[in-house]
Design an enzyme around this catalytic site. Structure first.
Site, PDB file in Angstrom:
ATOM      1  N   TYR A 147       0.837  -1.202   0.000  1.00 16.76           N
ATOM      2  CA  TYR A 147       0.000   0.000   0.000  1.00 16.76           C
ATOM      3  C   TYR A 147       0.878   1.261   0.000  1.00 16.76           C
ATOM      4  O   TYR A 147       0.715   2.128  -0.864  1.00 16.76           O
ATOM      5  CB  TYR A 147      -0.898  -0.023   1.237  1.00 16.76           C
ATOM      6  CG  TYR A 147      -1.907   1.096   1.299  1.00 16.76           C
ATOM      7  CD1 TYR A 147      -2.968   1.155   0.403  1.00 16.76           C
ATOM      8  CD2 TYR A 147      -1.802   2.099   2.274  1.00 16.76           C
ATOM      9  CE1 TYR A 147      -3.901   2.182   0.475  1.00 16.76           C
ATOM     10  CE2 TYR A 147      -2.738   3.122   2.342  1.00 16.76           C
ATOM     11  CZ  TYR A 147      -3.783   3.155   1.442  1.00 16.76           C
ATOM     12  OH  TYR A 147      -4.703   4.184   1.513  1.00 16.76           O
ATOM     13  N   GLU A 149       4.144   1.785  -0.649  1.00 13.07           N
ATOM     14  CA  GLU A 149       5.005   2.004  -1.819  1.00 13.07           C
ATOM     15  C   GLU A 149       4.168   2.166  -3.088  1.00 13.07           C
ATOM     16  O   GLU A 149       4.559   2.876  -4.009  1.00 13.07           O
ATOM     17  CB  GLU A 149       6.014   0.862  -1.977  1.00 13.07           C
ATOM     18  CG  GLU A 149       7.004   0.747  -0.825  1.00 13.07           C
ATOM     19  CD  GLU A 149       7.996   1.907  -0.723  1.00 13.07           C
ATOM     20  OE1 GLU A 149       7.763   2.984  -1.306  1.00 13.07           O
ATOM     21  OE2 GLU A 149       9.021   1.714  -0.038  1.00 13.07           O
ATOM     22  N   GLY A 150       3.017   1.493  -3.131  1.00 12.19           N
ATOM     23  CA  GLY A 150       2.123   1.672  -4.284  1.00 12.19           C
ATOM     24  C   GLY A 150       1.655   3.119  -4.367  1.00 12.19           C
ATOM     25  O   GLY A 150       1.659   3.734  -5.444  1.00 12.19           O
ATOM     26  N   ARG A 188     -10.604  -1.592  10.480  1.00 12.20           N
ATOM     27  CA  ARG A 188     -10.068  -0.304  10.910  1.00 12.20           C
ATOM     28  C   ARG A 188     -10.521   0.022  12.322  1.00 12.20           C
ATOM     29  O   ARG A 188     -11.555  -0.449  12.789  1.00 12.20           O
ATOM     30  CB  ARG A 188     -10.480   0.790   9.945  1.00 12.20           C
ATOM     31  CG  ARG A 188      -9.518   0.821   8.788  1.00 12.20           C
ATOM     32  CD  ARG A 188      -9.655   2.080   8.037  1.00 12.20           C
ATOM     33  NE  ARG A 188     -10.553   1.840   6.933  1.00 12.20           N
ATOM     34  CZ  ARG A 188     -10.470   2.486   5.794  1.00 12.20           C
ATOM     35  NH1 ARG A 188      -9.552   3.397   5.617  1.00 12.20           N
ATOM     36  NH2 ARG A 188     -11.328   2.241   4.839  1.00 12.20           N
ATOM     37  N   PHE A 193     -13.972  -0.643  16.729  1.00 10.23           N
ATOM     38  CA  PHE A 193     -14.350  -0.276  18.095  1.00 10.23           C
ATOM     39  C   PHE A 193     -15.870  -0.053  18.204  1.00 10.23           C
ATOM     40  O   PHE A 193     -16.502  -0.469  19.170  1.00 10.23           O
ATOM     41  CB  PHE A 193     -13.616   0.990  18.547  1.00 10.23           C
ATOM     42  CG  PHE A 193     -12.163   0.762  18.910  1.00 10.23           C
ATOM     43  CD1 PHE A 193     -11.576  -0.495  18.773  1.00 10.23           C
ATOM     44  CD2 PHE A 193     -11.376   1.810  19.402  1.00 10.23           C
ATOM     45  CE1 PHE A 193     -10.232  -0.705  19.103  1.00 10.23           C
ATOM     46  CE2 PHE A 193     -10.044   1.600  19.743  1.00 10.23           C
ATOM     47  CZ  PHE A 193      -9.464   0.352  19.581  1.00 10.23           C
ATOM     48  N   GLN A 211      -0.250   4.322  20.809  1.00  9.42           N
ATOM     49  CA  GLN A 211      -0.022   4.876  19.465  1.00  9.42           C
ATOM     50  C   GLN A 211      -1.147   5.876  19.156  1.00  9.42           C
ATOM     51  O   GLN A 211      -2.258   5.730  19.671  1.00  9.42           O
ATOM     52  CB  GLN A 211       0.056   3.760  18.399  1.00  9.42           C
ATOM     53  CG  GLN A 211      -1.230   3.024  18.078  1.00  9.42           C
ATOM     54  CD  GLN A 211      -1.471   1.819  18.980  1.00  9.42           C
ATOM     55  OE1 GLN A 211      -1.132   1.838  20.159  1.00  9.42           O
ATOM     56  NE2 GLN A 211      -2.103   0.781  18.454  1.00  9.42           N
TER      57      GLN A 211
HETATM   58  N1  UDP Z   1      -6.117  -0.759  16.075  1.00  7.31           N
HETATM   59  C1  UDP Z   1      -6.466  -1.266  17.318  1.00  7.31           C
HETATM   60  N2  UDP Z   1      -7.529  -2.124  17.396  1.00  7.31           N
HETATM   61  C2  UDP Z   1      -8.256  -2.479  16.308  1.00  7.31           C
HETATM   62  C3  UDP Z   1      -7.922  -1.946  15.043  1.00  7.31           C
HETATM   63  C4  UDP Z   1      -6.826  -1.092  14.958  1.00  7.31           C
HETATM   64  O1  UDP Z   1      -5.835  -0.978  18.348  1.00  7.31           O
HETATM   65  O2  UDP Z   1      -9.212  -3.260  16.476  1.00  7.31           O
HETATM   66  C5  UDP Z   1      -4.998   0.187  15.984  1.00  7.31           C
HETATM   67  C6  UDP Z   1      -3.945  -0.164  14.940  1.00  7.31           C
HETATM   68  O3  UDP Z   1      -2.967  -1.023  15.477  1.00  7.31           O
HETATM   69  C7  UDP Z   1      -3.390   1.206  14.620  1.00  7.31           C
HETATM   70  C8  UDP Z   1      -4.588   2.141  14.781  1.00  7.31           C
HETATM   71  O4  UDP Z   1      -5.518   1.429  15.581  1.00  7.31           O
HETATM   72  O5  UDP Z   1      -2.407   1.575  15.555  1.00  7.31           O
HETATM   73  C9  UDP Z   1      -5.244   2.539  13.472  1.00  7.31           C
HETATM   74  O6  UDP Z   1      -5.475   1.370  12.741  1.00  7.31           O
HETATM   75  P1  UDP Z   1      -6.276   1.364  11.369  1.00  7.31           P
HETATM   76  O7  UDP Z   1      -6.245  -0.039  10.857  1.00  7.31           O
HETATM   77  O8  UDP Z   1      -7.598   1.985  11.554  1.00  7.31           O
HETATM   78  O9  UDP Z   1      -5.501   2.335  10.381  1.00  7.31           O
HETATM   79  P2  UDP Z   1      -3.964   2.686  10.103  1.00  7.31           P
HETATM   80  O10 UDP Z   1      -3.879   4.105  10.501  1.00  7.31           O
HETATM   81  O11 UDP Z   1      -3.057   1.816  10.942  1.00  7.31           O
HETATM   82  O12 UDP Z   1      -3.804   2.441   8.655  1.00  7.31           O
END
Ligand code: UDP
Length: 321
Positions: A147, A149-150, A188, A193, A211
């Site tokens: 994703y 690098e694309g 996502r 959530f 994070q």
């Molecule tokens: N994440 C999480 N629990 C989940 C889904 C994602 O803690 O059920 C975290 C994931 O590890 C990342 C952040 O939420 O740190 C955003 O993840 P997402 O897949 O939405 O998008 P990204 O910004 O990583 O492409």
């Protein structure tokens, strides 16, 4: 506002694409929505099908497309980690071959073309917040590379078509966007959530939840894309589009629980590889060039999104929607 303008939206049946199509139609444009439904659904644009200025074509941008339009918004590409990692080779092809095909179309038509790039071009950023001038910290051969690098290669193609062929291009770097019509199972964080909270399942925090991400409500993102497309020919971008409000993933989980009135517990799961530690857009350029800043804070945006998922779940209980 866009009367008599014919606009192509690739990935138009996706989460963001469907909102963009709707806004363009409301502005008076004729919209040609192209999608291969790899990770989108017809349901996202079902309500638009009866509108006389709307046309839906099933097509994969990895193959050339011959249509007549004035502007192209190139959104086609799986954007959530579980979707883009399911078939990484195809993801890379979609970004690269898709860009080449859509740029070829725009070149033939002398049409303006906008690429939805991503904050993933910054990788796991060493600079915070991220300005457009930052070149990023990207793993070139990891699980996210197809994703990242694309999308980076697509930016390169857009700029080379601009320099070599004088094409009018626009590059938007989208940070995390959320809102109604997100796919409930795309993995996502916002959709996960909310679905977990509404179904009383544990909320899955990957890693320790420290994070950060910055979440932009979809209506704000769409507004910025339309403003970007209408900038003068001297402006190409790249330009960051996102909400500079920065939240830890744990804070997001707590907000979703509170706003949905859920009793779900938090559980810890392993952090996926190469998961960026911090992400927040510097949107100074968007402010000065587009006169844009996001208008929707996280809480009202989450309330709208929770209501959407609640309705979708109720619809499922009462039969297919
Ligand atoms: N994440 C999480 N629990 C989940 C889904 C994602 O803690 O059920 C975290 C994931 O590890 C990342 C952040 O939420 O740190 C955003 O993840 P997402 O897949 O939405 O998008 P990204 O910004 O990583 O492409």
């Amino acid at each position: 506002m866009f009367k008599d303008k014919r606009i192509l939206v690739t990935g138009g049946a996706g989460f963001l694409g469907s909102h963009l199509c709707e806004r363009l139609l409301d502005s008076g444009a004729e919209v040609l929505c192209v999608d291969n439904f790899y990770c989108s659904t017809r349901g996202n644009v079902h309500h638009l099908l009866g509108r006389p200025n709307f046309e839906l074509i099933r097509h994969d941008v990895c193959f050339p497309l011959y249509v007549e339009v004035d502007e192209v918004y190139n959104l086609a590409c799986p954007a959530s980690p579980i979707h883009y990692q399911r078939d990484p080779v195809q993801t890379l092809k979609t970004s690269v071959s898709g860009a080449i095909n859509m740029l070829g179309l725009a070149k033939r038509l002398r049409a303006k073309i906008l690429q939805t790039s991503t904050s993933e071009v910054y990788g796991d950023p060493m600079l915070h917040p991220q300005p457009e001038s930052y070149w990023g910290n990207v793993n070139p051969h990891g699980l996210r590379s197809c994703y990242d690098e694309g999308k980076r290669a697509a930016e390169c193609l857009f700029m080379d078509y601009h320099r070599q062929h004088g094409l009018r291009v626009k590059i938007a770097r989208l940070f995390n966007t959320y809102g109604p019509r997100m796919h409930p199972n795309d993995g996502r964080v916002v959709s996960n959530f909310i679905m977990q909270a509404l179904q009383g399942r544990p909320i899955t925090i990957y890693g320790d939840g420290s994070q950060t991400r910055s979440f932009c409500y979809v209506d704000d993102t769409v507004e910025a894309l339309i403003r970007l497309m209408s900038t003068g020919d001297d402006f190409t971008g790249p330009i960051n589009i996102g909400n500079p409000g920065e939240f830890t993933i744990r804070e997001l989980a707590e907000k979703v629980i509170a706003l949905s009135g859920s009793g779900s517990p938090l559980v810890r799961e392993p952090l996926p590889p190469d998961d960026p530690v911090r992400r927040r857009p510097d949107i100074t350029l968007a402010g000065s060039v587009l006169g844009w800043a996001p208008a929707t804070p996280l809480e009202p945006g989450l309330i709208e999104t929770i209501a959407y998922f609640r309705d979708s779940l109720a619809g499922l209980e009462n039969g297919p929607i």
